[in-house]
Structures are given as structure tokens and as C-alpha cells.
Design a protein around this motif. Structure first.
Motif, mmCIF file in Angstrom:
data_model
loop_
_atom_site.group_PDB
_atom_site.id
_atom_site.type_symbol
_atom_site.label_atom_id
_atom_site.label_comp_id
_atom_site.label_asym_id
_atom_site.label_seq_id
_atom_site.Cartn_x
_atom_site.Cartn_y
_atom_site.Cartn_z
ATOM 1 N N LEU A 75 33.088 37.529 45.493
ATOM 2 C CA LEU A 75 33.633 36.608 44.490
ATOM 3 C C LEU A 75 35.025 37.066 44.094
ATOM 4 C CD1 LEU A 75 33.015 34.165 42.628
ATOM 5 C CD2 LEU A 75 32.228 35.826 40.935
ATOM 6 N N VAL A 76 35.994 36.135 44.128
ATOM 7 C CA VAL A 76 37.380 36.481 43.851
ATOM 8 C C VAL A 76 37.974 35.499 42.840
ATOM 9 C CG1 VAL A 76 39.648 36.986 44.853
ATOM 10 C CG2 VAL A 76 37.577 37.241 46.263
ATOM 11 N N PRO A 77 38.080 35.905 41.569
ATOM 12 C CA PRO A 77 38.787 35.059 40.602
ATOM 13 C C PRO A 77 40.287 35.067 40.922
ATOM 14 C CG PRO A 77 37.378 36.679 39.495
ATOM 15 C CD PRO A 77 37.465 37.065 40.937
ATOM 16 N N VAL A 78 40.906 33.893 40.896
ATOM 17 C CA VAL A 78 42.341 33.784 41.178
ATOM 18 C C VAL A 78 43.017 33.007 40.055
ATOM 19 C CG1 VAL A 78 42.135 33.995 43.687
ATOM 20 C CG2 VAL A 78 41.979 31.741 42.650
ATOM 21 N N ASP A 79 44.247 33.438 39.722
ATOM 22 C CA ASP A 79 44.984 32.752 38.657
ATOM 23 C C ASP A 79 46.433 32.466 39.024
ATOM 24 O OD1 ASP A 79 46.264 35.196 38.449
ATOM 25 O OD2 ASP A 79 45.594 35.616 36.412
ATOM 26 N N GLY A 80 46.814 32.732 40.268
ATOM 27 C CA GLY A 80 48.175 32.455 40.705
ATOM 28 C C GLY A 80 49.155 33.587 40.463
ATOM 29 N N SER A 81 48.713 34.679 39.859
ATOM 30 C CA SER A 81 49.599 35.805 39.578
ATOM 31 C C SER A 81 49.747 36.692 40.814
ATOM 32 C CB SER A 81 49.035 36.637 38.417
ATOM 33 O OG SER A 81 47.832 37.280 38.805
ATOM 34 N N ALA A 82 50.740 37.577 40.769
ATOM 35 C CA ALA A 82 50.938 38.541 41.860
ATOM 36 C C ALA A 82 49.730 39.461 41.976
ATOM 37 C CB ALA A 82 52.214 39.347 41.619
ATOM 38 N N THR A 83 49.156 39.831 40.848
ATOM 39 C CA THR A 83 47.980 40.706 40.870
ATOM 40 C C THR A 83 46.792 39.998 41.511
ATOM 41 O OG1 THR A 83 48.760 41.777 38.868
ATOM 42 C CG2 THR A 83 46.464 42.113 39.434
ATOM 43 N N ALA A 139 46.977 37.702 43.752
ATOM 44 C CA ALA A 139 47.260 37.647 45.193
ATOM 45 C C ALA A 139 46.904 38.966 45.873
ATOM 46 C CB ALA A 139 48.727 37.296 45.431
ATOM 47 N N LEU A 140 47.175 40.071 45.192
ATOM 48 C CA LEU A 140 46.798 41.374 45.753
ATOM 49 C C LEU A 140 45.280 41.529 45.805
ATOM 50 C CD1 LEU A 140 49.460 43.720 44.116
ATOM 51 C CD2 LEU A 140 49.302 43.027 46.523
ATOM 52 N N GLY A 141 44.592 41.028 44.786
ATOM 53 C CA GLY A 141 43.129 41.049 44.800
ATOM 54 C C GLY A 141 42.589 40.240 45.962
ATOM 55 N N LEU A 142 43.167 39.071 46.195
ATOM 56 C CA LEU A 142 42.742 38.234 47.318
ATOM 57 C C LEU A 142 42.999 38.940 48.643
ATOM 58 C CD1 LEU A 142 41.693 35.610 48.541
ATOM 59 C CD2 LEU A 142 44.018 34.669 48.278
ATOM 60 N N ILE A 188 32.555 41.728 43.279
ATOM 61 C CA ILE A 188 33.611 40.963 42.611
ATOM 62 C C ILE A 188 34.911 41.731 42.827
ATOM 63 C CG2 ILE A 188 34.515 40.096 40.415
ATOM 64 C CD1 ILE A 188 31.558 40.166 39.383
ATOM 65 N N VAL A 189 35.941 41.043 43.285
ATOM 66 C CA VAL A 189 37.264 41.636 43.425
ATOM 67 C C VAL A 189 38.170 40.928 42.429
ATOM 68 C CG1 VAL A 189 39.226 42.066 44.949
ATOM 69 C CG2 VAL A 189 36.892 42.159 45.869
ATOM 70 N N ILE A 190 38.739 41.709 41.495
ATOM 71 C CA ILE A 190 39.528 41.103 40.422
ATOM 72 C C ILE A 190 40.751 41.957 40.125
ATOM 73 C CG2 ILE A 190 38.151 42.233 38.620
ATOM 74 C CD1 ILE A 190 38.466 39.641 36.946
ATOM 75 N N GLY A 191 41.859 41.291 39.827
ATOM 76 C CA GLY A 191 43.081 41.988 39.432
ATOM 77 C C GLY A 191 42.946 42.569 38.036
ATOM 78 N N THR A 192 43.657 43.669 37.807
ATOM 79 C CA THR A 192 43.556 44.334 36.514
ATOM 80 C C THR A 192 44.282 43.605 35.404
ATOM 81 O OG1 THR A 192 45.449 45.731 37.059
ATOM 82 C CG2 THR A 192 43.238 46.644 37.475
ATOM 83 N N ALA A 194 29.158 43.607 34.719
ATOM 84 C CA ALA A 194 28.656 43.127 36.007
ATOM 85 C C ALA A 194 27.445 43.935 36.469
ATOM 86 C CB ALA A 194 29.749 43.199 37.065
ATOM 87 N N ALA A 195 26.511 43.228 37.060
ATOM 88 C CA ALA A 195 25.316 43.864 37.629
ATOM 89 C C ALA A 195 25.557 44.278 39.081
ATOM 90 C CB ALA A 195 24.143 42.900 37.547
ATOM 91 N N ILE A 196 26.732 43.955 39.606
ATOM 92 C CA ILE A 196 27.092 44.277 40.985
ATOM 93 C C ILE A 196 28.396 45.076 40.978
ATOM 94 C CG2 ILE A 196 25.914 42.262 41.956
ATOM 95 C CD1 ILE A 196 28.670 40.891 42.117
ATOM 96 N N PRO A 197 28.759 45.681 42.110
ATOM 97 C CA PRO A 197 30.030 46.421 42.160
ATOM 98 C C PRO A 197 31.237 45.517 41.886
ATOM 99 C CG PRO A 197 28.654 46.994 44.041
ATOM 100 C CD PRO A 197 28.000 45.826 43.354
ATOM 101 N N VAL A 198 32.244 46.119 41.273
ATOM 102 C CA VAL A 198 33.500 45.431 40.968
ATOM 103 C C VAL A 198 34.640 46.277 41.518
ATOM 104 C CG1 VAL A 198 35.028 44.602 39.125
ATOM 105 C CG2 VAL A 198 32.534 44.429 38.854
ATOM 106 N N LEU A 199 35.515 45.647 42.279
ATOM 107 C CA LEU A 199 36.710 46.306 42.778
ATOM 108 C C LEU A 199 37.883 45.805 41.947
ATOM 109 C CD1 LEU A 199 38.332 48.032 44.787
ATOM 110 C CD2 LEU A 199 38.383 46.020 46.303
#
Length: 152
Positions: A6-14, A16-19, A112-116, A138-143
Motif C-alpha cells: 500500500l502506497v499513499p501518494v500526495d504529489g510531493s517529492a517525498t 515520489a520517493l516512497g513510490l 505500507i510504504v509512506i513518506g515521512t 499499523a498491524a503490518i510493517p511500515v517502510l
């Protein structure tokens, strides 16, 4: 290993790095990605201008922006031949973190992969809110993926 990322995206540079990180993991593990963008109460409030403007056009603008962000992210994943889908949420009754956590559970994500931090403020703000809440709950790993050097 990770099959549903799962990858939340918001259009920021961060974001994009998460993606980018999520795509690398997906390629290694043959995983699929779910990209989500959340229109939340804070985003909506920040789009409102003083003076009593009608909220309808503003919400439409946020929807269009979210759709474009998701289309760009999907194109990035598909260019790398990674299976991906996307979901746009209007979550005026939940925070971004609550919506991300609910989606992770409903979609049965493995990671879950999410920008800081995202587009909405200073470095600490996002980590202090959405990303940190996801990490803690989160009940699962988060990067967590840090933003580029010098990012606001």
C-alpha cells in the motif's frame, strides 16, 4: 514476502520517493501496489478561502488534483511493468492516517510504504502526524521514506 504493498501518494517529492522504493520492492517480490490518495478534512480546509466561498468547486478541484496524482503514480508503476491499481478517498470523517490504516486492513496489505512528510508543511509536521500515526498504529510493517535533502 511482500505481495500487496500500500502506497499513499500526495504529489510531493517525498511521496515520489516512497513510490520509487515501493516499485523496487514490488519488482523484487513480484508484488502488486495499491496507490491511494486521501482528500481529508485538513486538505479541504486548506483549500477554503475566507469570505464564504461555495465548497463545491473547491472539493471538485481537490478531486481533480487527486485523480491527476494517482494517474501519474499509476503511470510510474506501469512504466516499470508493476501491477498497480489506485483509489481516491474523500475522507472528511477520518484523518489520512486512519484512512491509510483502514485501507491496509481492508485490502489485506503486507506492507505500507509512506513518506515521512508530504506537501502540507514543515519537515516535522507530516512525520508528527500522518506518517507517525501510521507507523505507531499499523498491524503490518511500515517502510518510512525520507524526503529529498532540502525539501520543505
Amino acid at each position: 514476502m511482500y505481495q500487496r504493498i500500500l502506497v499513499p501518494v500526495d504529489g510531493s517529492a517525498t511521496s515520489a520517493l516512497g513510490l520509487k522504493e515501493a516499485c523496487q520492492l514490488a519488482r523484487l517480490t513480484h508484488a502488486s501496489l495499491r496507490l491511494i490518495h486521501v482528500i481529508d478534512e485538513l486538505s479541504f480546509a486548506m483549500a477554503l478561502q475566507p469570505g464564504g466561498h461555495d465548497a463545491g468547486p473547491l472539493l471538485d478541484m481537490l478531486r481533480q488534483n487527486g485523480t491527476e496524482i494517482l494517474q501519474t503514480a499509476l503511470a510510474t508503476a506501469r512504466e516499470q511493468e508493476i501491477k498497480a491499481d489506485s483509489v481516491l478517498y474523500e475522507s472528511l470523517d477520518k484523518t489520512v492516517a486512519q484512512r491509510v490504516l483502514a485501507e491496509a486492513e481492508e485490502w489485506k496489505a503486507d506492507l505500507i510504504v509512506i513518506g515521512t512528510h508530504g506537501r502540507r508543511g514543515v519537515r516535522r509536521l507530516m512525520l508528527g502526524s500522518s506518517a507517525e500515526e501510521v507507523l505507531r498504529s499499523a498491524a503490518i510493517p511500515v517502510l518510512l521514506v525520507h524526503g529529498p535533502q532540502g525539501a520543505p
